[in-house]
Design a protein around this motif. Sequence first.
Motif, PDB file in Angstrom:
ATOM      1  N   LEU A  19       0.818  -1.210   0.000  1.00  0.00           N
ATOM      2  CA  LEU A  19       0.000   0.000   0.000  1.00  0.00           C
ATOM      3  C   LEU A  19       0.853   1.262   0.000  1.00  0.00           C
ATOM      4  CD1 LEU A  19      -2.959  -0.645   2.488  1.00  0.00           C
ATOM      5  CD2 LEU A  19      -2.959  -0.786  -0.005  1.00  0.00           C
ATOM      6  N   SER A  20       0.522   2.167  -0.932  1.00  0.00           N
ATOM      7  CA  SER A  20       1.088   3.516  -0.938  1.00  0.00           C
ATOM      8  C   SER A  20      -0.041   4.470  -1.290  1.00  0.00           C
ATOM      9  CB  SER A  20       2.232   3.639  -1.952  1.00  0.00           C
ATOM     10  OG  SER A  20       3.357   2.879  -1.559  1.00  0.00           O
ATOM     11  N   VAL A  21      -0.343   5.371  -0.378  1.00  0.00           N
ATOM     12  CA  VAL A  21      -1.472   6.287  -0.552  1.00  0.00           C
ATOM     13  C   VAL A  21      -1.028   7.691  -0.151  1.00  0.00           C
ATOM     14  CG1 VAL A  21      -3.896   6.750  -0.046  1.00  0.00           C
ATOM     15  CG2 VAL A  21      -3.039   4.399   0.015  1.00  0.00           C
ATOM     16  N   PHE A  22      -1.447   8.690  -0.927  1.00  0.00           N
ATOM     17  CA  PHE A  22      -1.024  10.059  -0.693  1.00  0.00           C
ATOM     18  C   PHE A  22      -2.228  11.000  -0.707  1.00  0.00           C
ATOM     19  CE2 PHE A  22       2.149   7.644  -2.967  1.00  0.00           C
ATOM     20  CZ  PHE A  22       3.311   7.857  -2.242  1.00  0.00           C
TER      21      PHE A  22
ATOM     22  N   HIS B 244      -5.953  20.423   9.934  1.00  0.00           N
ATOM     23  CA  HIS B 244      -5.822  19.137  10.623  1.00  0.00           C
ATOM     24  C   HIS B 244      -6.756  18.134   9.960  1.00  0.00           C
ATOM     25  CE1 HIS B 244      -5.658  16.842  14.732  1.00  0.00           C
ATOM     26  NE2 HIS B 244      -5.148  16.161  13.741  1.00  0.00           N
ATOM     27  N   CYS B 245      -6.163  17.225   9.162  1.00  0.00           N
ATOM     28  CA  CYS B 245      -6.938  16.235   8.410  1.00  0.00           C
ATOM     29  C   CYS B 245      -6.729  14.842   8.990  1.00  0.00           C
ATOM     30  CB  CYS B 245      -6.519  16.212   6.937  1.00  0.00           C
ATOM     31  SG  CYS B 245      -6.822  17.736   6.031  1.00  0.00           S
ATOM     32  N   CYS B 246      -7.699  13.990   8.766  1.00  0.00           N
ATOM     33  CA  CYS B 246      -7.587  12.579   9.115  1.00  0.00           C
ATOM     34  C   CYS B 246      -8.156  11.757   7.957  1.00  0.00           C
ATOM     35  CB  CYS B 246      -8.334  12.260  10.401  1.00  0.00           C
ATOM     36  SG  CYS B 246      -8.269  10.501  10.862  1.00  0.00           S
ATOM     37  N   VAL B 247      -7.393  10.761   7.513  1.00  0.00           N
ATOM     38  CA  VAL B 247      -7.841   9.861   6.447  1.00  0.00           C
ATOM     39  C   VAL B 247      -7.835   8.435   6.986  1.00  0.00           C
ATOM     40  CG1 VAL B 247      -7.441   9.005   4.118  1.00  0.00           C
ATOM     41  CG2 VAL B 247      -6.882  11.379   4.682  1.00  0.00           C
ATOM     42  N   GLN B 248      -8.978   7.771   6.902  1.00  0.00           N
ATOM     43  CA  GLN B 248      -9.090   6.368   7.285  1.00  0.00           C
ATOM     44  C   GLN B 248      -9.269   5.533   6.028  1.00  0.00           C
ATOM     45  OE1 GLN B 248     -12.389   6.487  10.074  1.00  0.00           O
ATOM     46  NE2 GLN B 248     -11.009   6.822  11.816  1.00  0.00           N
ATOM     47  N   LEU B 249      -8.542   4.406   5.958  1.00  0.00           N
ATOM     48  CA  LEU B 249      -8.526   3.581   4.755  1.00  0.00           C
ATOM     49  C   LEU B 249      -8.718   2.112   5.103  1.00  0.00           C
ATOM     50  CD1 LEU B 249      -5.323   5.136   3.123  1.00  0.00           C
ATOM     51  CD2 LEU B 249      -7.684   5.668   2.487  1.00  0.00           C
ATOM     52  N   MET B 250      -9.443   1.398   4.235  1.00  0.00           N
ATOM     53  CA  MET B 250      -9.557  -0.052   4.328  1.00  0.00           C
ATOM     54  C   MET B 250      -9.273  -0.619   2.939  1.00  0.00           C
ATOM     55  SD  MET B 250     -12.706  -2.465   5.618  1.00  0.00           S
ATOM     56  CE  MET B 250     -13.736  -2.083   4.196  1.00  0.00           C
ATOM     57  N   ALA B 251      -8.325  -1.539   2.832  1.00  0.00           N
ATOM     58  CA  ALA B 251      -7.861  -2.061   1.544  1.00  0.00           C
ATOM     59  C   ALA B 251      -8.387  -3.476   1.314  1.00  0.00           C
ATOM     60  CB  ALA B 251      -6.335  -2.046   1.496  1.00  0.00           C
ATOM     61  N   TYR B 252      -8.708  -3.792   0.051  1.00  0.00           N
ATOM     62  CA  TYR B 252      -9.215  -5.115  -0.308  1.00  0.00           C
ATOM     63  C   TYR B 252      -9.099  -5.305  -1.821  1.00  0.00           C
ATOM     64  CZ  TYR B 252     -13.188  -2.049  -1.206  1.00  0.00           C
ATOM     65  OH  TYR B 252     -13.967  -1.010  -1.632  1.00  0.00           O
ATOM     66  N   LYS B 253      -9.268  -6.545  -2.263  1.00  0.00           N
ATOM     67  CA  LYS B 253      -9.323  -6.851  -3.690  1.00  0.00           C
ATOM     68  C   LYS B 253     -10.639  -7.555  -3.988  1.00  0.00           C
ATOM     69  CE  LYS B 253      -4.375  -7.201  -4.711  1.00  0.00           C
ATOM     70  NZ  LYS B 253      -3.320  -8.006  -5.379  1.00  0.00           N
ATOM     71  N   ARG B 254     -10.994  -7.569  -5.258  1.00  0.00           N
ATOM     72  CA  ARG B 254     -12.227  -8.217  -5.691  1.00  0.00           C
ATOM     73  C   ARG B 254     -11.910  -9.408  -6.584  1.00  0.00           C
ATOM     74  NH1 ARG B 254     -15.668  -2.761  -7.133  1.00  0.00           N
ATOM     75  NH2 ARG B 254     -16.475  -2.389  -5.033  1.00  0.00           N
TER      76      ARG B 254
ATOM     77  N   LYS C  56     -10.547 -12.207  -6.170  1.00  0.00           N
ATOM     78  CA  LYS C  56      -9.287 -12.933  -6.024  1.00  0.00           C
ATOM     79  C   LYS C  56      -8.852 -12.901  -4.571  1.00  0.00           C
ATOM     80  CE  LYS C  56      -6.991 -10.461  -8.901  1.00  0.00           C
ATOM     81  NZ  LYS C  56      -5.859  -9.967  -9.726  1.00  0.00           N
ATOM     82  N   HIS C  57      -7.942 -13.812  -4.225  1.00  0.00           N
ATOM     83  CA  HIS C  57      -7.381 -13.811  -2.878  1.00  0.00           C
ATOM     84  C   HIS C  57      -6.339 -12.712  -2.757  1.00  0.00           C
ATOM     85  CE1 HIS C  57      -9.014 -17.919  -3.300  1.00  0.00           C
ATOM     86  NE2 HIS C  57      -9.193 -17.858  -1.984  1.00  0.00           N
ATOM     87  N   TYR C  58      -6.139 -12.227  -1.538  1.00  0.00           N
ATOM     88  CA  TYR C  58      -5.169 -11.153  -1.320  1.00  0.00           C
ATOM     89  C   TYR C  58      -4.664 -11.191   0.119  1.00  0.00           C
ATOM     90  CZ  TYR C  58      -9.274  -8.787   0.696  1.00  0.00           C
ATOM     91  OH  TYR C  58     -10.380  -8.473   1.441  1.00  0.00           O
ATOM     92  N   LEU C  59      -3.541 -10.539   0.338  1.00  0.00           N
ATOM     93  CA  LEU C  59      -2.976 -10.428   1.682  1.00  0.00           C
ATOM     94  C   LEU C  59      -3.736  -9.367   2.479  1.00  0.00           C
ATOM     95  CD1 LEU C  59       0.856 -10.585   0.902  1.00  0.00           C
ATOM     96  CD2 LEU C  59      -0.631 -12.423   1.738  1.00  0.00           C
ATOM     97  N   LEU C  60      -4.032  -9.669   3.718  1.00  0.00           N
ATOM     98  CA  LEU C  60      -4.774  -8.754   4.573  1.00  0.00           C
ATOM     99  C   LEU C  60      -3.921  -7.542   4.926  1.00  0.00           C
ATOM    100  CD1 LEU C  60      -7.445  -8.386   6.164  1.00  0.00           C
ATOM    101  CD2 LEU C  60      -6.298  -9.489   8.097  1.00  0.00           C
ATOM    102  N   LYS C  61      -4.509  -6.371   4.814  1.00  0.00           N
ATOM    103  CA  LYS C  61      -3.839  -5.120   5.183  1.00  0.00           C
ATOM    104  C   LYS C  61      -4.527  -4.521   6.413  1.00  0.00           C
ATOM    105  CE  LYS C  61      -1.219  -5.248   1.483  1.00  0.00           C
ATOM    106  NZ  LYS C  61       0.248  -5.441   1.536  1.00  0.00           N
ATOM    107  N   SER C  62      -3.724  -3.971   7.304  1.00  0.00           N
ATOM    108  CA  SER C  62      -4.292  -3.329   8.484  1.00  0.00           C
ATOM    109  C   SER C  62      -4.994  -2.031   8.095  1.00  0.00           C
ATOM    110  CB  SER C  62      -3.195  -3.018   9.500  1.00  0.00           C
ATOM    111  OG  SER C  62      -2.562  -4.199   9.937  1.00  0.00           O
ATOM    112  N   PRO C  63      -6.120  -1.702   8.726  1.00  0.00           N
ATOM    113  CA  PRO C  63      -6.761  -0.412   8.461  1.00  0.00           C
ATOM    114  C   PRO C  63      -5.814   0.744   8.752  1.00  0.00           C
ATOM    115  CG  PRO C  63      -8.218  -1.852   9.716  1.00  0.00           C
ATOM    116  CD  PRO C  63      -6.872  -2.512   9.701  1.00  0.00           C
ATOM    117  N   VAL C  64      -5.935   1.796   7.984  1.00  0.00           N
ATOM    118  CA  VAL C  64      -5.076   2.973   8.136  1.00  0.00           C
ATOM    119  C   VAL C  64      -5.877   4.093   8.791  1.00  0.00           C
ATOM    120  CG1 VAL C  64      -3.721   4.730   6.920  1.00  0.00           C
ATOM    121  CG2 VAL C  64      -3.684   2.341   6.142  1.00  0.00           C
ATOM    122  N   ASN C  65      -5.302   4.717   9.793  1.00  0.00           N
ATOM    123  CA  ASN C  65      -5.904   5.877  10.446  1.00  0.00           C
ATOM    124  C   ASN C  65      -4.814   6.946  10.537  1.00  0.00           C
ATOM    125  OD1 ASN C  65      -7.708   7.547  11.830  1.00  0.00           O
ATOM    126  ND2 ASN C  65      -7.115   6.709  13.821  1.00  0.00           N
ATOM    127  N   ALA C  66      -4.703   7.764   9.485  1.00  0.00           N
ATOM    128  CA  ALA C  66      -3.585   8.706   9.367  1.00  0.00           C
ATOM    129  C   ALA C  66      -4.070  10.132   9.580  1.00  0.00           C
ATOM    130  CB  ALA C  66      -2.930   8.578   7.996  1.00  0.00           C
TER     131      ALA C  66
END
Length: 233
Positions: free
Chosen positions: A99-102, A171-181, A183-193
């Motif tokens: 994951l890389s998010v900006f 002062h911003c906050c971005v919450q993210l949840m990652a997934y794929k459709r 297909k199988h994928y590796l679990l990513k922890s939720p982001v609270n940045a």
Amino acid sequence: MKIGDKVRFLSEVGGGKVAGFQGKNIVLVEDEDGFQMPMLINEVVVVGDESYETTRMVEQKAKARQAVDDSDEEPEIEPADRPITFKAKPEERKGGDKLSVFLAFVPMDVKELSQSRFETYLVNDSNYYLRYVLMTAEGSAWKLRAEGEIEPNCKEFIEEFGREDLNDLEHCCVQLMAYKRDKHYLLKSPVNAQVRVDTVKFYKLHAFRENDFFEQPALLYTLIENDVQKVKI
């Protein structure tokens, strides 16, 4: 070749009529059952000049409209009138499973920075779909500014704003949840940045730099990069 043309396939048995196009090289061919198949344009050939708006079809449509007037029932939708539902799946890229998010701020007129308004984007530089929530702080409370889903390797426009709005974005906050459709994928922890936006930078041209995501210079804040969360408070 245009919508409505009858075509047949060159490399296999079958054909239909042209229902639409996807880009410059893909034509959507609709068979008798109304199913649309994406085909390369150079793999199909027009077999006749017959238009699908023949007298017989015009009469059928007229009868269908009359039936609606008589019974208040909706007419059966012609296959050619159905919306194009085919959509290519997002392509994955090598190295994109981290994951890389900006959070990005882009001036609408970088040559007139002192007068320019700005646009806010979330950039998803990964092979994952992202469900996101963007909030800004108001004292000890938070205000929702945007929420939605970003496809893999895409950027999402959030909003346009002027300098008069900068204090609201400090002062911003971005919450993210990652997934794929599909297909199988590796679990990513939720982001609270949480990000402290330096509003002074919006007055400095050198703060907006060339980048891989926009044609014009942008101010980027890293939320997570290569699965490592970057929290700026």
